[in-house]
Write a protein that holds these residues in place. Structure first.
Motif, PDB file in Angstrom:
ATOM      1  N   ILE A   1       0.822  -1.327   0.053  1.00  0.00           N
ATOM      2  CA  ILE A   1      -0.039   0.017   0.117  1.00  0.00           C
ATOM      3  C   ILE A   1       0.946   1.203   0.061  1.00  0.00           C
ATOM      4  O   ILE A   1       0.709   2.188  -0.932  1.00  0.00           O
ATOM      5  CB  ILE A   1      -0.981   0.070   1.303  1.00  0.00           C
ATOM      6  CG1 ILE A   1      -1.945  -1.128   1.118  1.00  0.00           C
ATOM      7  CG2 ILE A   1      -1.715   1.456   1.293  1.00  0.00           C
ATOM      8  CD1 ILE A   1      -2.813  -1.379   2.311  1.00  0.00           C
ATOM      9  N   GLU A   2       2.092   1.303   0.888  1.00  0.00           N
ATOM     10  CA  GLU A   2       2.681   2.450   0.924  1.00  0.00           C
ATOM     11  C   GLU A   2       3.418   2.752  -0.489  1.00  0.00           C
ATOM     12  O   GLU A   2       3.856   3.820  -0.840  1.00  0.00           O
ATOM     13  CB  GLU A   2       3.964   2.188   1.986  1.00  0.00           C
ATOM     14  CG  GLU A   2       3.285   2.348   3.433  1.00  0.00           C
ATOM     15  CD  GLU A   2       4.283   2.068   4.487  1.00  0.00           C
ATOM     16  OE1 GLU A   2       5.483   1.587   4.175  1.00  0.00           O
ATOM     17  OE2 GLU A   2       4.029   2.654   5.574  1.00  0.00           O
ATOM     18  N   SER A   3       3.783   1.545  -1.092  1.00  0.00           N
ATOM     19  CA  SER A   3       4.594   1.666  -2.327  1.00  0.00           C
ATOM     20  C   SER A   3       3.777   2.194  -3.075  1.00  0.00           C
ATOM     21  O   SER A   3       4.134   3.205  -4.341  1.00  0.00           O
ATOM     22  CB  SER A   3       5.264   0.105  -2.956  1.00  0.00           C
ATOM     23  OG  SER A   3       6.017   0.377  -4.019  1.00  0.00           O
ATOM     24  N   LYS A   4       2.522   1.705  -3.256  1.00  0.00           N
ATOM     25  CA  LYS A   4       1.458   2.213  -4.291  1.00  0.00           C
ATOM     26  C   LYS A   4       1.392   3.593  -4.144  1.00  0.00           C
ATOM     27  O   LYS A   4       1.274   4.578  -5.101  1.00  0.00           O
ATOM     28  CB  LYS A   4       0.205   1.159  -4.344  1.00  0.00           C
ATOM     29  CG  LYS A   4      -0.847   1.698  -5.368  1.00  0.00           C
ATOM     30  CD  LYS A   4      -1.891   0.664  -5.247  1.00  0.00           C
ATOM     31  CE  LYS A   4      -3.029   1.089  -6.379  1.00  0.00           C
ATOM     32  NZ  LYS A   4      -4.244   0.252  -6.179  1.00  0.00           N
ATOM     33  N   LYS A   5       1.155   4.076  -2.762  1.00  0.00           N
ATOM     34  CA  LYS A   5       0.774   5.473  -2.384  1.00  0.00           C
ATOM     35  C   LYS A   5       1.856   6.411  -3.029  1.00  0.00           C
ATOM     36  O   LYS A   5       1.706   7.469  -3.416  1.00  0.00           O
ATOM     37  CB  LYS A   5       0.542   5.804  -1.044  1.00  0.00           C
ATOM     38  CG  LYS A   5      -0.865   5.261  -0.534  1.00  0.00           C
ATOM     39  CD  LYS A   5      -1.048   5.397   0.766  1.00  0.00           C
ATOM     40  CE  LYS A   5      -0.987   6.784   1.322  1.00  0.00           C
ATOM     41  NZ  LYS A   5      -1.426   7.015   2.668  1.00  0.00           N
ATOM     42  N   SER A   6       3.209   5.904  -2.801  1.00  0.00           N
ATOM     43  CA  SER A   6       4.282   6.440  -3.049  1.00  0.00           C
ATOM     44  C   SER A   6       4.445   6.866  -4.970  1.00  0.00           C
ATOM     45  O   SER A   6       4.482   8.012  -5.215  1.00  0.00           O
ATOM     46  CB  SER A   6       5.556   5.651  -2.675  1.00  0.00           C
ATOM     47  OG  SER A   6       6.743   6.794  -3.139  1.00  0.00           O
ATOM     48  N   GLU A   7       4.197   5.739  -5.309  1.00  0.00           N
ATOM     49  CA  GLU A   7       4.018   5.989  -6.883  1.00  0.00           C
ATOM     50  C   GLU A   7       2.922   6.853  -7.311  1.00  0.00           C
ATOM     51  O   GLU A   7       3.090   7.722  -8.168  1.00  0.00           O
ATOM     52  CB  GLU A   7       3.885   4.430  -7.442  1.00  0.00           C
ATOM     53  CG  GLU A   7       5.079   3.629  -7.434  1.00  0.00           C
ATOM     54  CD  GLU A   7       4.824   2.135  -7.889  1.00  0.00           C
ATOM     55  OE1 GLU A   7       3.776   1.913  -8.189  1.00  0.00           O
ATOM     56  OE2 GLU A   7       5.836   1.174  -7.589  1.00  0.00           O
ATOM     57  N   GLU A   8       1.839   6.782  -6.899  1.00  0.00           N
ATOM     58  CA  GLU A   8       0.719   7.506  -7.215  1.00  0.00           C
ATOM     59  C   GLU A   8       1.018   9.013  -6.841  1.00  0.00           C
ATOM     60  O   GLU A   8       0.715  10.158  -7.532  1.00  0.00           O
ATOM     61  CB  GLU A   8      -0.578   7.177  -6.310  1.00  0.00           C
ATOM     62  CG  GLU A   8      -1.319   5.719  -6.793  1.00  0.00           C
ATOM     63  CD  GLU A   8      -2.361   5.464  -5.970  1.00  0.00           C
ATOM     64  OE1 GLU A   8      -2.622   6.050  -4.961  1.00  0.00           O
ATOM     65  OE2 GLU A   8      -3.376   4.672  -6.288  1.00  0.00           O
TER      66      GLU A   8
END
Length: 230
Positions: free
Chosen positions: A99-106
């Motif tokens: 989730i954190e990785s996805k939020k960072s990419e977004e």
């Protein structure tokens, strides 16, 4: 009199204490003895009526084996529950990382999109490296970044240089930095005001930052400025 030592975890010991209390036993060891001797361990033998003269090594061995099986049956549910809990924690940790990785990419994508729309119509979109080249250096303390680690990592991957100091990271254009280092060796005065005459505005700003951090210093032997720790 024989002594039987049973090793239990804190959770297993607490469980036995609660069971003993519910059964009306004030002393835990009495309850354990009662629980063991009143269980199916006595199948095929009348332990309560067996006299000490009738107890043989074979009988003792059989009793010990049944005790071990009984204890293992009691311990197994707790062990399985602990392993199950460990697996759930590991799965949860993995999901949080995703989730954190996805939020960072977004966040990075949103930043790039916003910056793109802020460019005047018809003007070529500036990349991070374009901005770095025009400014010479980008200081972590002066920019608002949602993910600074990703930002500086991206600069390094695209050919920029990152100076890691005790207070902040400084991204520099390679050509700018190489020219800055060359100029340092040509400045033969320890006076900061006098040294400024040999540097551009961007170079002097970097000079002051690195001087405050002790990364550049004036060498009295060579009478020139030098870099250390980079």
């Amino acid at each position: 009199m024989k002594t039987l030592v049973i090793k239990l975890t804190d959770e297993e010991y607490k469980q036995l204490e609660e069971e003993a209390s519910r059964q009306g036993f004030a002393i835990l060891s009495y309850y354990v003895k009662y629980k063991l001797l009143s269980s199916p361990l006595s199948d095929g033998m009348n332990i309560s009526t067996t006299t000490s003269s009738n107890i043989t090594p074979q009988i003792i061995d059989e009793i010990m084996k049944k005790l071990e099986r009984k204890i293992q049956d009691m311990v197994n549910p707790f062990t399985a529950e602990v392993e199950n809990l460990k697996q759930k924690i590991a799965d949860l940790s993995e999901k949080i990382d995703e989730i954190e990785s996805k939020k960072s990419e977004e966040s990075e994508a949103k930043y790039e999109k916003t910056r793109q729309y802020s460019q005047p119509t018809g003007e070529k979109k500036k990349t991070v490296m374009d901005i770095l080249k025009s400014q010479g250096a980008i200081y972590e303390s002066e920019v608002k970044l949602k993910n600074p680690d990703l930002f500086f990592e991206k600069i390094e991957k695209q050919g920029g240089k990152v100076l890691y100091t005790d207070k902040e990271r400084i991204a520099v254009d390679i050509d700018f930095f190489n020219n800055f280092v060359k100029k340092l060796s040509d400045i033969h005065t320890p006076d900061d005001v006098e040294a400024q005459k040999y540097l551009t505005k961007q170079e002097h700003k970097l000079f002051q930052k690195l001087r405050q951090l002790g990364i550049i210093y004036f060498d009295n032997n060579t009478k020139a400025w030098k870099l250390s720790g980079i």
